[in-house]
Motif scaffolding. Sequence first.
Motif, short mmCIF file in Angstrom:
data_model
loop_
_atom_site.label_atom_id
_atom_site.label_comp_id
_atom_site.label_asym_id
_atom_site.label_seq_id
_atom_site.Cartn_x
_atom_site.Cartn_y
_atom_site.Cartn_z
N PHE A 109 37.13 45.51 42.65
CA PHE A 109 37.10 44.75 41.40
C PHE A 109 38.18 45.26 40.45
O PHE A 109 38.93 44.48 39.86
CB PHE A 109 35.71 44.89 40.75
CG PHE A 109 35.54 44.05 39.52
CD1 PHE A 109 35.16 42.72 39.61
CD2 PHE A 109 35.77 44.59 38.26
CE1 PHE A 109 35.00 41.94 38.47
CE2 PHE A 109 35.62 43.82 37.12
CZ PHE A 109 35.23 42.49 37.22
N ALA A 112 41.70 44.36 41.69
CA ALA A 112 42.03 42.94 41.50
C ALA A 112 42.54 42.68 40.10
O ALA A 112 43.46 41.87 39.91
CB ALA A 112 40.79 42.10 41.79
N THR A 113 41.96 43.36 39.11
CA THR A 113 42.34 43.06 37.72
C THR A 113 43.82 43.38 37.46
O THR A 113 44.49 42.64 36.75
CB THR A 113 41.47 43.84 36.73
OG1 THR A 113 41.62 45.23 36.96
CG2 THR A 113 40.01 43.44 36.83
N TRP A 170 45.44 33.67 38.49
CA TRP A 170 43.97 33.70 38.62
C TRP A 170 43.42 32.34 39.00
O TRP A 170 42.50 32.24 39.82
CB TRP A 170 43.33 34.22 37.33
CG TRP A 170 43.27 35.71 37.31
CD1 TRP A 170 43.99 36.56 36.53
CD2 TRP A 170 42.46 36.54 38.16
NE1 TRP A 170 43.68 37.86 36.83
CE2 TRP A 170 42.75 37.89 37.81
CE3 TRP A 170 41.54 36.29 39.16
CZ2 TRP A 170 42.13 38.97 38.44
CZ3 TRP A 170 40.92 37.37 39.79
CH2 TRP A 170 41.22 38.69 39.43
N ILE A 350 39.48 40.48 46.30
CA ILE A 350 38.43 39.75 45.58
C ILE A 350 37.30 39.35 46.53
O ILE A 350 36.12 39.32 46.15
CB ILE A 350 39.05 38.49 44.92
CG1 ILE A 350 39.76 38.89 43.64
CG2 ILE A 350 38.00 37.45 44.61
CD1 ILE A 350 38.82 39.10 42.47
N VAL A 372 32.15 36.41 39.84
CA VAL A 372 33.08 37.53 40.05
C VAL A 372 34.44 37.25 39.40
O VAL A 372 35.00 38.09 38.70
CB VAL A 372 33.29 37.78 41.56
CG1 VAL A 372 34.40 38.80 41.80
CG2 VAL A 372 32.00 38.24 42.19
N ALA A 376 36.55 39.10 36.10
CA ALA A 376 37.75 39.83 36.56
C ALA A 376 39.00 39.28 35.89
O ALA A 376 39.87 40.03 35.43
CB ALA A 376 37.88 39.73 38.09
N SER A 380 41.34 41.20 33.27
CA SER A 380 42.74 41.29 33.65
C SER A 380 43.64 40.81 32.51
O SER A 380 44.64 41.46 32.16
CB SER A 380 42.96 40.44 34.91
OG SER A 380 44.29 40.44 35.29
#
Lengths: 544, 44
Positions: A109, A112-113, A170, A350, A372, A376, A380
Amino acid sequence: MSTTAGRATGQPDEKGRRGAFSSRRVFILAAIGSAVGLGNIWRFPYVAYENGGGAFVLPYLVALLTAGIPFLLLDYAIGHRHRGSAPLSFARLRRGTEGLGWWQVGICFVIATYYAAVIAWALRYTFFSLDEAWGADPEGFFFGEFLRAGDVEVTADVVPGVLVPLVLVWLAVLVIMALGVQRGIGATSLVLIPVLVLAFAALVVQALLLPGAAAGLDALFTPDWSALTSAPVWAAAFGQIFFSLSIGFGIMITYASYVGRREDMIGSGLVVGFSNSSFELLAGIGVFAALGFMAQAGGVAVGEVASDGIGLAFIAFPTIISQAPAGALLGVLFFGSLVIAGITSLVSVIEVVISAVRDKLDTSRRTATLVVGVPAAVLSLVLFSTTSGIYVLDVVDHFVNQYGILVVALVSMLVVAWALRALTGLSEHLNVHGRPRVGAGWRVLTSLVAPVGLTIVLVFALRDDLAAPYEGYPGWLLLGFGWLLVVALPLVGFLLARLPWRAGTHLDGPPPGSDPAAPLHATPTTDPTPRNRPVTGHDEGGLR
Amino acid sequence: MSTAAIVMMVVAMIVIWGGLGLTIASLLRHGAVENRAEEPRRNR
């Protein structure tokens, strides 16, 4: 303790519920997409150059064959045998180890950000390449005009030039994730990985035709044999292999759980491992050919322009693009490759989180993607589209990699090998359809050589970080976004493991229908125990 | 380029890209064997 949460009958088709890759080829491409990321392009060339040049091939291969591929196969065996996300697979391995899976989920997690932010930078630079927007000062442009980085502090001053591409990244990733394992991740990999290879091959050809390319290759491949007696060089080789293969933090466990039970996971793992290294070698040739040109154009030695990471991508390469003939094409190929490699890796990161949420809460794919993906994405955007984004990103990246991934991988490996003594069962699972077979050698490599290799990498990283503050950043930044973060992740992980599983979740060893030796078109037996009842009446025989 | 650099570059290419070729060939060959072994069972 009940080992089957709630009802044990009438479960929906497990494969249909969780999703699956339609074939081995799709799985391999998705796994390659995960392994081949930004690090292959901007980290490997410099690591090789710094650690013995051509001589680095030897420790690199030793690390690949003795730690990288064995560890990759361990991840595959855990996910393929237990057919679940990282937390579910660990819970099925032994109920008390579920927290290890959530620890890995937490790391994914966080990664991913910030990973999305770097892809957003590369996306913007793909277009900057067309008109060389950085002008005569790529470094000043990157830190000043583009990132608007000021003093080292945490601010809420949003940089629109970063925010917009980050939102686009994203959106693209969430659409891919919502489409599912095959139609989203699989289809994306099926298209993007060949495009990535072709685009990067074109870049390498163009770079090799530049004047000075031979000097760059000479710098990269000239062997320094004395490096082979240096412990840091071997640690660098193990570190490069480990970070590059996406092993030890849930990705390969999750992906392997989507593969048909009769697939050859050993052969697939060997292909993925060598594909990853093959791309790294290609990247090394392309990057150093371009750096050779840059050095010749500037009248300096290659060593003076060689760099890695952000410096290579966003400062050195813009300089090369400005000086090279058909520089715009070179820029589009380079930054486009970074975007593609980044997207396919981000998707895999992710997916670890989405898969875990779906397994735990029994939500639909789209709901899990939103549960999720939205937090995130917001995190981010808040942290990494601001004027302080690059500092936070640098610190989080360093600590999550060095002490997040490394430690969880090491602990997981030791728990599986020594506490649970599960390697024999896992090797038997791999060997049902896998060739070449794995045996005592694999168990020794996985339980001894790989942990020792990771421990050495960890010790060298700790030594450096305790000797001096990372990159000279202030203590509060290193503490808040570094040390505290890496301590919090396992704590949160083991707290999440206390949440109950969705009704009907099988937690007692490998789930029904996962036996790779069972007949292809097995029909449900009259055996009343869930362990012996196949979940599906049909199976993956047609998937290959 | 120096001779040593050329040699190491060629060695790296042969070992890594050659290794990839061998692993792909091995996987395809084994996959074909598995498929043939499955046929009698499927046709039964």
